[in-house]
Design a protein around this motif. Sequence first.
Motif: not given
Length: 442
Positions: A218, A220, A225, A227, A231, A372-373, A375-377, A379-380
């Motif tokens: 994943p 994270e 990572d 993210a 952010r 997933a990458w 979506e995570r970034n 969101f961040a």
Amino acid sequence: MIETGDLAELLAGHLPKQRWFGGGDPVTAAVEIRAVTELRQGWPGALHVIAEVPAAGGTQGHRYQLFVGLRPPDEIEVFLEGKAEAYMGDVETTQGPAHAYDAVYDPELALDLLHHVAPDISAERARVLLVEQSNTSIVFDERHIMKLFRRLSDGGNPDIEVTTALARVGFEGVVRPEAVWQRDGDDLAVVNEFLAGASEGLSLALTSLRDLYDRRLPPEDCGGDFAPQARRLGIVTAKLHLAMAEAFGTTDPDPRSWADDMLAQLERLGDVSVDTGAVRARYERLAATADAGRALRVHGDLHLGQVMRTDAGWFVLDFEGEPDRPVEERRRPSSPLRDVAGMLRSFHYAAEVALRDRGEEVTDELAALAGAWEERNSFAFSEGYRAVSGIDALLPSDEGCDLVQSAFELDKAVYEVAYEQAHRPDWEAIPRAAVERLLERA
């Protein structure tokens, strides 16, 4: 030094091969030479040229700036090795026959150009940044960087206008111009401090993705990572918009005008495989909203390739806007969510490019990791953006944000389809898939 007709003939073959040329079609009408200035006499010679390429249907064409180098045929131009697109051809001059070429690649002539543009700056070495972009950048002594604007904008270049204004209000995420070259109302070039040791956002993202795809964990749980950087980038983007509002002011939104610009871009697409009816319907929803936030000057082409990470933080570059849109559209106030949408599209692009770079079949596992990458970034970045004090005053309500942002994401993907058709047909599938995905959203 060269007959105007001979120069025009050279450029008719040279221009369509350049990434910064407006479209991938051959030049079918005669190139018109608007101005020629001899910047250096003798060998090697150097000419500064303004040329206009007429548009289809007799409408006003685009003006381009070229820096033409001339050397005798018996000289071997080592600096042109591997750069076939820089060679223009053989030509007769008042000094005899010569090779004509794009002089930005000639270190000797590039240093002459720096002295012409910024007489107070001295340098001994020059190199061209070999990256895909709509202009040409030359680095001098790893301390200064000159951006030579290729397609000229009436009324000055937005990049110089915006970076100067942002520096004036104290925004620390841009580099203040050290010198500007102007002539007859045109901004021709700008020299800035070179961010030595800086890393491009896209390069950092691709490094993160390579680690992800190699480790198959994943996002994270991977050491690379991205993210936290995403952010911080969201925070800088919000501060950029607050500085834009201070420097240029804000206005009431005009979602009808925004939608009309999107519809005009859709017409420029000329691709029947995109569900244009569904796209238009989404744009009309934007046009009808009464909850659109504020309008202000925005970056207009914000993505991972337009940001640089240094020890001091993120810097934002290239405020010209999307090169294939009309310059008057790029200058108009818009929603800050347009830039947010551009960065979110960039996370998708990065994930897909990293998959292609692997040169192997994309399995379901790899596709899931890419999603997933992204979506995570996304969101961040969004979390960092919304955390900045004062940014909510520029945005719609939460429900309005969803509507406005999704429309700009779709518009960006449509623009990308048209851009890739003209410049990188092998990449067209990336934005085309994004258009289909965005249309599936409720």
